[in-house]
Design a protein around this motif. Structure first.
Motif, PDB file in Angstrom:
ATOM      1  N   GLN A  95       9.031  16.696  -1.613  1.00  0.00           N
ATOM      2  CA  GLN A  95       8.573  15.448  -1.039  1.00  0.00           C
ATOM      3  C   GLN A  95       9.696  14.422  -0.962  1.00  0.00           C
ATOM      4  O   GLN A  95       9.882  13.764   0.048  1.00  0.00           O
ATOM      5  N   LEU A  97      13.853  11.998   6.500  1.00  0.00           N
ATOM      6  CA  LEU A  97      13.335  11.086   7.524  1.00  0.00           C
ATOM      7  C   LEU A  97      14.166   9.813   7.605  1.00  0.00           C
ATOM      8  O   LEU A  97      14.208   9.155   8.638  1.00  0.00           O
ATOM      9  N   GLU A 138       0.873  -1.171   0.000  1.00  0.00           N
ATOM     10  CA  GLU A 138       0.000   0.000   0.000  1.00  0.00           C
ATOM     11  C   GLU A 138       0.903   1.212   0.000  1.00  0.00           C
ATOM     12  O   GLU A 138       1.446   1.597   1.032  1.00  0.00           O
ATOM     13  N   ARG A 139       1.093   1.809  -1.143  1.00  0.00           N
ATOM     14  CA  ARG A 139       2.051   2.906  -1.217  1.00  0.00           C
ATOM     15  C   ARG A 139       1.429   4.119  -1.883  1.00  0.00           C
ATOM     16  O   ARG A 139       0.459   4.019  -2.628  1.00  0.00           O
ATOM     17  N   GLY A 140       2.022   5.252  -1.617  1.00  0.00           N
ATOM     18  CA  GLY A 140       1.534   6.479  -2.220  1.00  0.00           C
ATOM     19  C   GLY A 140       2.377   7.636  -1.741  1.00  0.00           C
ATOM     20  O   GLY A 140       3.298   7.461  -0.953  1.00  0.00           O
ATOM     21  N   LEU A 141       2.029   8.817  -2.230  1.00  0.00           N
ATOM     22  CA  LEU A 141       2.781  10.016  -1.863  1.00  0.00           C
ATOM     23  C   LEU A 141       1.781  11.130  -1.561  1.00  0.00           C
ATOM     24  O   LEU A 141       0.603  11.026  -1.888  1.00  0.00           O
ATOM     25  N   TYR A 142       2.265  12.183  -0.913  1.00  0.00           N
ATOM     26  CA  TYR A 142       1.400  13.349  -0.686  1.00  0.00           C
ATOM     27  C   TYR A 142       1.009  13.947  -2.033  1.00  0.00           C
ATOM     28  O   TYR A 142       1.875  14.335  -2.815  1.00  0.00           O
ATOM     29  N   LYS A 143      -0.289  14.033  -2.296  1.00  0.00           N
ATOM     30  CA  LYS A 143      -0.735  14.456  -3.616  1.00  0.00           C
ATOM     31  C   LYS A 143      -0.454  15.929  -3.888  1.00  0.00           C
ATOM     32  O   LYS A 143      -0.180  16.325  -5.003  1.00  0.00           O
ATOM     33  N   TYR A 181      12.026  15.418   1.743  1.00  0.00           N
ATOM     34  CA  TYR A 181      11.421  15.161   3.064  1.00  0.00           C
ATOM     35  C   TYR A 181      11.567  13.694   3.450  1.00  0.00           C
ATOM     36  O   TYR A 181      12.032  13.363   4.552  1.00  0.00           O
ATOM     37  N   LEU A 182      11.214  12.796   2.523  1.00  0.00           N
ATOM     38  CA  LEU A 182      11.292  11.363   2.820  1.00  0.00           C
ATOM     39  C   LEU A 182      12.749  10.943   3.046  1.00  0.00           C
ATOM     40  O   LEU A 182      13.032  10.104   3.900  1.00  0.00           O
ATOM     41  N   GLN A 230       8.216   7.221  -6.553  1.00  0.00           N
ATOM     42  CA  GLN A 230       8.121   6.340  -5.393  1.00  0.00           C
ATOM     43  C   GLN A 230       9.339   5.417  -5.328  1.00  0.00           C
ATOM     44  O   GLN A 230       9.904   5.199  -4.263  1.00  0.00           O
TER      45      GLN A 230
END
Lengths: 303, 447
Positions: free
Chosen positions: A93, A100, A81-86, A96-97, A141
């Motif tokens: 982004q 982290l 289940e994957r995705g990114l901030y739309k 940011y990842l 991704q």
């Protein structure tokens, strides 16, 4: 050396046991397939390796030491289940990842520039994810998963949702990463999709590991001495076949006869020379069992 | 710790750089000012003046004169201009022609009261406020006539009897201070309402933000890098900072507006030197009372000075943060239950009810801040932030404040514990309908 080992890990949710004493070991530098039907417990095991959940019992070793919080910077994870901030911009982004995962902003930017150039997507930096197509977002991704150059990469159902073009790109990039020394875990229920690129596999069914090992060795172990021989079509094939061989299937295809034979151990040469005396052999190959068949066979044997 | 900073930074910056934040920041104080000043402006707008024709049928013959009770007695105002006419039928036809807006016929009857007024109007209805004014004038004129004719009072005596309001003062017997109850009520209600408003607004934002991350499916990527609790609290802290930024900006803007108003109309803000009434003095003359009368606004300023402002501000910040933490963590937990095809409405209701209850009880609280309902509402942590703020301007015993704060902290610890448990399971639970019994199971999972 084993990069990762799980020792008899178990996990229950209420009365439901999700993993039951599962032990696997993964060698550094290999591609490891974690295979099994949906709901078998693969994702739970992977979440434990990512320290999203902890095992109730058992332990996980990373390079021989107990898995700890700092290890996450050495692990890259592409969840099912994957995705990114739309609404966030692609570049921001990705940074940011990466932050982290412990990368500095500067380092993240440098590496991103490399990957954006490699995938020829440099002009996406200031676009929002919602402006990109699904295939484009998949590339981003993937980059964010591998940017911190982890020693262990985990892909949960990597090819689901990827279009064939991107799936192929992904496969090639993953093989590249392995060349550079990364270890890769593939988790999937779709066994055909990974069996040709995996070095080792573990089969998980109903929260238990039922089979583990080198793919070649497993296939050798499960093979049934089946061979496929193609010869020019002829009416009567009985004189060709030596005693003890069995024809399990025969197909006529464009003037050729494709035979599937089970040949007793050590009698291949005898059979082939017998055929060659009478006609040509157009092709000859051993039929190895597919992972799917091995899986079904193993479950049958365990019951 | 470093990672939580990165999360706070992103959450904070994305929120304050949104257009909606800017709009709220500017619009908030403007709307508030509008709310306060609009009635003032509206009352100054000139309306069309009504022409009312009075036909007085109350002729009575006294010993030496013929007297009409109402003729020439109505006072013209901004709204209404009165004319007088003898014949009702002619007056009605004038009305039909449209040269006047209404005809008021006053007749004697044998009922009580013995006088009745009939209003005829043309195509347009007479506004309610004008009708009310006419009715009041009718009553006053009748009353004054009775005082003048039957009791033989002169103008001055009638004015004295009609003096309608008696000023009312409250003083604390121990401190000797005036208590300014109205201003305290207002201040407490504003503080309580602000907390309610922000807890709801930003609680809902947290809920949405959490469920967005779940629905985007970005959350599993995130929790492979940070602990779920870091993610949740990074978000909560960031949104708390956003709300404090917003309030700070509002205060700056409102301060700016006040400064502007101060230079434009300084008389509102100056405290006038005045005589105060000595309560021990039993007989107070009219002159003394007149001397103590001060303009409304000045009384507001004096009232503000009478309240323990540092305590009020300190308590506001405390209850604001505490109320926020209590509800934000719960809203966050509910957010984690929401997915593309499931909403969380069945879970939001139980936690919004106490807040709404506190708001509904605001009038009861400010009406009697020492009642037992007020006490309990300000002790129970779910209503305390709102209820206690209403009570504080009136003075609350220290032990009550300590009890309320202590319980608050205890409940926050509990709600954070529960929220963290629900959150960490909820964010990774896809495509499953979540029930209360399911939640109960989650709470018993080992970490």
């Amino acid at each position: 050396m084993n990069i990762l080992e799980t020792k008899e890990v178990s996990k229950s949710y209420s009365s439901h046991k999700v993993l039951d004493k599962v032990s696997i070991s993964i060698k550094e530098g290999e591609i490891f397939g974690l295979l099994g039907p949906n709901g078998a417990g693969k994702t739970t095991l992977i979440r434990m390796i990512n320290q999203i959940t902890a095992p109730d019992e058992g332990e996980i070793l990373f390079f021989g030491n107990k898995l700890k919080r700092e290890d996450i910077k050495n692990i890259g994870y592409l969840p099912e289940e994957r995705g990114l901030y739309k609404k966030m911009k692609v570049g921001e982004q990705a940074i940011y990842l990466a932050e982290l995962k412990g990368l500095s902003k500067k380092e993240a930017k440098k590496r991103l520039e490399y990957w954006f150039e490699r995938f020829e997507i440099g002009d996406w930096w200031n676009k929002r994810i919602e402006e990109l197509s699904k295939g484009m977002a998949q590339k981003i991704q993937f980059i964010t998963t591998i940017l911190h150059e982890p020693k262990l990469l985990i892909f949960d159902e990597p090819f689901s949702g990827f279009d064939p073009l991107n799936a192929n790109l992904l496969k090639n990039e993953i093989l590249n990463l392995r060349e550079k020394g990364a270890t890769i875990i593939f988790s999937t229920h779709n066994m055909e999709s990974v069996e040709e690129i995996c070095d080792s596999i573990a089969l998980i069914n109903k929260s238990k590991k039922i089979l583990e090992g080198n793919v070649y060795e497993i296939k050798e172990k499960f093979k049934q001495n089946l061979f496929e021989i193609t010869i020019p079509y002829q009416e009567n094939i009985n004189p060709l076949i030596i005693e003890g061989c069995q024809i399990t299937n025969s197909i006529i295809n464009k003037g050729k006869l494709v035979l599937t034979l089970s040949i007793p151990q050590g009698r291949n040469a005898e059979l082939l020379s017998n055929i060659l005396k009478q006609t040509n052999i157009l092709s000859y190959r051993e039929i190895l069992p597919s992972m799917n068949n091995i899986f079904i066979e193993t479950i049958k044997n365990n019951e | 710790m470093n990672k939580i900073k990165i999360i706070i930074k992103r959450e904070y910056l994305t929120r304050v750089s949104k257009k909606s934040f800017l709009v709220m920041t500017i619009l908030g104080p403007i709307l508030m000012s509008l709310l306060i000043f609009t009635p003032f402006f509206l009352s100054n707008i000139e309306e069309d003046r009504l022409n009312i024709m009075v036909v007085d049928q109350t002729l009575s013959i006294s010993e030496n004169d013929s007297v009409y009770l109402f003729r020439n007695q109505f006072k013209n105002s901004d709204k209404i201009k009165f004319e007088y006419f003898d014949d009702i039928e002619t007056a009605q036809s004038i009305l039909k022609e449209g040269s006047v807006d209404g005809v008021l016929e006053i007749v004697k009857t044998n009922d009580t009261p013995p006088i009745k007024g009939f209003m005829y109007y043309g195509e347009e209805d007479i506004p309610g406020s004008a009708q009310e004014e006419i009715k009041n004038q009718l009553t006053n004129i009748l009353k004054n006539s009775i005082l003048r004719l039957d009791y033989g009072m002169n103008e001055k005596e009638i004015a004295w009897v009609n003096n309608p309001t008696i000023d009312f003062y409250t003083k604390n017997i121990f401190s000797g201070e005036e208590s300014f109850n109205e201003i305290k009520t207002l201040l407490g209600m504003i503080a309580g309402f602000l907390i309610y408003f922000f807890v709801f607004l930003f609680g809902a934002q947290i809920m949405k933000s959490v469920s967005d991350e779940k629905m985007n499916r970005v959350v599993e990527v995130l929790v492979s890098s940070v602990k779920p609790i870091e993610l949740l609290f990074g978000k909560i802290i960031a949104i708390a900072l956003v709300s404090l930024t917003q309030i700070a900006l509002w205060i700056v803007i409102i301060f700016g507006i006040i400064t502007f108003a101060q230079t434009a109309a300084p008389e509102i803000f100056t405290i006038q030197q005045e005589q105060t009434i000595n309560i021990d003095q039993r007989i107070i003359t009219v002159d003394q009372i007149n001397a103590t009368e001060t303009p409304e606004a000045s009384e507001l300023v004096r009232g503000l000075f009478a309240i323990n402002i540092p305590l009020m501000v300190g308590m506001f910040v405390f209850y604001f943060i505490m109320g926020f933490l209590l509800y934000a963590s719960l809203f966050g937990a509910i957010g984690s239950l929401i997915d593309i095809d499931t909403d969380g409405s069945q879970f939001t209701l139980p936690i919004t009810i106490p807040l709404i209850l506190a708001i509904i009880c605001l009038p009861i609280l400010s009406d009697n801040p020492t009642s037992s309902i007020a006490f309990w509402l300000s002790i129970i942590p779910f209503t305390a932030p709102v209820a206690m703020m209403v009570r504080i301007p009136f003075g609350v015993a220290t032990w009550e404040i300590i009890l309320s704060c202590g319980l608050m902290i205890l409940f926050i610890a509990g709600s954070i514990y529960i929220a963290a448990k629900i959150y960490r399971t909820g964010i990774l639970m896809y495509g499953k309908k979540i029930t209360y019994s399911e939640l109960w199971k989650w709470l018993r999972y080992k970490n």
